[in-house]
Design an enzyme around this catalytic site. Sequence first.
Site, short mmCIF file in Angstrom:
data_model
loop_
_atom_site.label_atom_id
_atom_site.label_comp_id
_atom_site.label_asym_id
_atom_site.label_seq_id
_atom_site.Cartn_x
_atom_site.Cartn_y
_atom_site.Cartn_z
N GLU A 501 16.92 -27.75 11.83
CA GLU A 501 17.89 -26.65 11.97
C GLU A 501 17.28 -25.42 12.64
O GLU A 501 17.45 -24.29 12.19
CB GLU A 501 18.50 -26.28 10.60
CG GLU A 501 19.36 -27.40 10.04
CD GLU A 501 20.23 -26.98 8.87
OE1 GLU A 501 20.35 -25.78 8.60
OE2 GLU A 501 20.80 -27.88 8.24
C1 LIG Z 1 13.40 -35.07 9.75
C2 LIG Z 1 14.23 -34.49 10.82
C3 LIG Z 1 15.61 -34.49 10.68
C4 LIG Z 1 16.40 -34.01 11.72
N1 LIG Z 1 17.77 -34.13 11.63
C5 LIG Z 1 18.51 -33.87 12.74
C6 LIG Z 1 19.90 -34.19 12.77
O1 LIG Z 1 20.47 -34.68 11.80
N2 LIG Z 1 20.58 -33.97 13.91
C7 LIG Z 1 19.99 -33.43 15.02
O2 LIG Z 1 20.66 -33.26 16.02
N3 LIG Z 1 18.69 -33.07 15.01
C8 LIG Z 1 17.93 -33.31 13.91
N4 LIG Z 1 16.59 -33.01 13.90
C9 LIG Z 1 16.01 -32.37 15.06
C10 LIG Z 1 15.49 -30.97 14.80
O3 LIG Z 1 16.53 -30.05 14.76
C11 LIG Z 1 14.47 -30.71 15.93
O4 LIG Z 1 13.30 -31.42 15.56
C12 LIG Z 1 14.18 -29.30 16.16
O5 LIG Z 1 15.25 -28.73 16.84
C13 LIG Z 1 12.91 -29.09 16.98
O6 LIG Z 1 12.89 -29.87 18.13
P1 LIG Z 1 11.57 -30.70 18.50
O7 LIG Z 1 11.13 -31.42 17.29
O8 LIG Z 1 11.84 -31.46 19.71
O9 LIG Z 1 10.47 -29.60 18.78
P2 LIG Z 1 10.23 -28.77 20.12
O10 LIG Z 1 11.51 -28.24 20.64
O11 LIG Z 1 9.38 -29.57 21.01
O12 LIG Z 1 9.42 -27.53 19.55
C14 LIG Z 1 8.02 -27.62 19.23
C15 LIG Z 1 7.56 -26.26 18.75
O13 LIG Z 1 7.76 -25.28 19.78
C16 LIG Z 1 8.48 -24.17 19.28
N5 LIG Z 1 9.31 -23.61 20.33
C17 LIG Z 1 10.13 -24.26 21.19
N6 LIG Z 1 10.72 -23.37 22.01
C18 LIG Z 1 10.29 -22.15 21.66
C19 LIG Z 1 10.54 -20.83 22.12
N7 LIG Z 1 11.37 -20.56 23.11
N8 LIG Z 1 9.91 -19.83 21.50
C20 LIG Z 1 9.05 -20.05 20.49
N9 LIG Z 1 8.79 -21.27 20.02
C21 LIG Z 1 9.40 -22.31 20.59
C22 LIG Z 1 9.30 -24.72 18.13
O14 LIG Z 1 9.61 -23.70 17.19
C23 LIG Z 1 8.34 -25.76 17.54
O15 LIG Z 1 7.47 -25.13 16.68
C24 LIG Z 1 15.80 -33.46 12.86
C25 LIG Z 1 14.41 -33.41 12.97
C26 LIG Z 1 13.63 -33.94 11.97
C27 LIG Z 1 12.16 -33.92 12.14
#
Ligand SMILES: Cc1cc2nc3c(=O)[nH]c(=O)nc-3n(C[C@H](O)[C@H](O)[C@H](O)COP(=O)(O)OP(=O)(O)OC[C@H]3O[C@@H](n4cnc5c(N)ncnc54)[C@H](O)[C@@H]3O)c2cc1C
Length: 824
Positions: A501
Amino acid sequence: MSILAPFLAVLLVVVLAAYHRWPLSVFAAIAGAALVAAALLGAHLTTTIVLGALLAVIVLPLLVTPVRQALVSSYLLKVYSRMLPQLSDTERTALEAGTVGFEGELFSGMPKWETLLAQPRPQLTAEEQAFLDGPVEEVCRMTNDWETTHVRADLAPEVWEFVKKNRFFGMIIPKEFGGLGFSALAHAKVIEKLASCSSSLSSTVGVPNSLGPGELLLHYGTREQKDHYLPRLADGREIPCFGLTGPTAGSDATSIPDFGIVCEGEWNGARVVGVRLNFDKRYITLAPVATIIGLAFRLYDPDGLLSETKDRGITLALVPRGTPGMDIGRRHFPLNCAFQNGPIHGKDVFLPLSQLIGGEDYIGHGWRMLVECLSVGRAITLPSTSSGASRLGAVVSGAYARIRKQFGLSIGRFEGVEEALARIAGNTYAMTALSQATAAAVDRGEKPAVPSAIAKYHCTELAREVARDAMDIHGGKGVILGPRNYLGRGWQAAPISITVEGANIMTRTLMIFGQGAIRCHPWVLKEMQAAQHPDPAVRLREFDRNLFGHIGFAISNAVRSWVFGLTASGIGKAPGDDYTRRFYRKLNRYSANLALVADTSMLLLGGKLKFKEKLSGRLGDVLSQLYIASAMLKRYEDEGRPATEQPLLAYAFHDSVFKIEKALSGALRNFPIRPAAWLLWALVFPWGRRAQEPSDRLGHRAAALLMSPCDARDRLGAGVFLTPCANNPAGRINSYLPKVILAEPVERKFLKALKNSDIEALTFPEQLTEGVNEGWITADERVQLEELRALTWDAISVDDFDSSELEAASLHRHAGAAGMIRAA
Ligand SMILES: Cc1cc2nc3c(=O)[nH]c(=O)nc-3n(C[C@H](O)[C@H](O)[C@H](O)COP(=O)(O)OP(=O)(O)OC[C@H]3O[C@@H](n4cnc5c(N)ncnc54)[C@H](O)[C@@H]3O)c2cc1C
């Protein structure tokens, strides 16, 4: 002196006017009167007249609106329009989503505390309380978290059945559609209790009640969609999930490459206009077991079947599980948490337009729909998951620290452990107040976009700190996994809440302040809207009004910051009792500081501020801590100002204030425009940075509350699963505390006899016999010591396994997962 007198008189009026935010006309009148009075009292006449004339030249034109507009505002409007940062549609949508509640006051530099304190005390209905005491208690008793996470990697079938049958998935669905129709507070309390029992259970129940098909349909669904899906979602006939994230689109969710093409296709044997979808999603919670999949994608209409526009934007649809082309059912395994989560792939999946959420009317509105719903969902699920786990961690760590003895003392008596206990107590107090405040905001009808980001970020971060401290206090007991371990899985799961989220780093650096500064600021959004008004006359009029409001506001915050800094927040109107009044005054000061530094940053950095994440992160921390501290003060008032809770409030409050000053000083020390930073420092910290971390004495009092049964401890652990039963070792340990405390004097007497070699036997039973025979303890005390030994043994025991048992569980899981492991 008589030359200086008119200057001093005007300076005093400036300070008073700015402090109290008098209108310019009132300031002019009082400044004039002050100069006349100064002259009559013998001030240097020529100086007084020159100063009066100078003031008149500056102030009088500003009092005449047309003159002010022509001379000042029209010019500044041009400059402002050039500086105005270009907002992407995504940013604009995020800014416009949600409402502004008390957080707006915190940005005002002069919070109206009466607004906060007048809010009704959050309360559950009898029906909601009965649900917590009935089905929620029962499902906790039924759930064996070890079996769930280690053996099955899933909830037991009877638990799935129970939660469906008792409509746990329909808490947010109104009764008219067969749901429970619960308040946000009740929803939060249910998740809190489930989280204290099993994070797999709370995630499974949390997701359908959070952002997903249920909530989206409630707000945007067509009547047919609501009538069909909501009753089926409420009673678990349909299990929902929502797919937004994909391999390339994580935090930057609007960049999803998944697309739908408007075309004709087959649906239920008929040829209809619909959408052909191709998508690749991952991390989707409940996807492996979902029967109805909410999906976000970009819709294109290349043949103009629906409209002239080819790119229709992000759109949401509901895809039934069996739809041809859909590949679903495989699983991710997030940090040993057993809730269902996995990828979804779709190739040429055809859906009729009636499956678009909200139908054709909502094509292209998907991002706004998600952001609006997120502001509510984020206020509840993750904050209450965090506070439930932490409430349990606090109470049980306190009990364990009293029961577990080393070097002849309860480990909680050692100052090192006491420090960790105090942090747990303070963090839990802060987080539970915050979680309750955002749920209450939702119940008041708000869509708390900024507070929900604050609550999501801080509750999950604080929960990770609580989990870390609880693990440290428990030593090996926390590390060895098994049915007796009530901490390990929560510790493992903490990063999941941090990531979902809106991952926390981005939530802190981009969302809290980025959204907060513009949404909550009393003038900025109005200025931006005025500057973009299509009618030039309205544009100038509105811009002028807001600009001068803003200038007055900025001057006032500078003066208030300086005055509060000089007086160490010792003055000013504030509510509360003798104990808390000084707390409100401190918050008045930091509210003025935040407004001042935020304004200066926006003025000097303009659009570049968006990329200065270290600065915006720190200012976000100030706003967050102001909000958390306000939530704690409200909680203290709501609970009738309990004196027993004061150490918890004070510890958490001082911690907040320390964090505020740390963030402010970090922002100013690193502020890119140095002269501005020096000036701001003089206004914000005229005596330097003074706030200290909570004192050791306070920490001692807060930690002590966790180690003895008392009202404050009961309230901190209220509502979590503490029933002492076979599958609840935490509840059992907590229930031992009174008996253990009662036995402590006898234990001390016995240990002293051992130490002095008055009792010489080597085994415990023989020592007891010798102790009774030689009169060191009575027969009743022997029984007490035997019971103490048994309870302590249960509390400190850990599990061991035959190798074959561990292999069997892993084989069991591998058998289920065979062939399913592939790179997502
Ligand atoms: C267990 C689990 C359940 C989930 N459930 C759902 C679901 O039901 N439906 C769904 O759609 N998604 C779901 N997600 C997805 C979740 O919302 C994403 O993992 C999340 O949005 C982060 O994306 P990412 O993991 O690709 O990380 P990335 O986007 O690759 O981010 C990596 C890091 O970089 C940081 N970052 C990225 N951009 C910026 C910025 N501009 N400024 C500062 N920091 C930044 C982030 O904060 C993070 O720390 C789930 C994820 C997990 C792990």
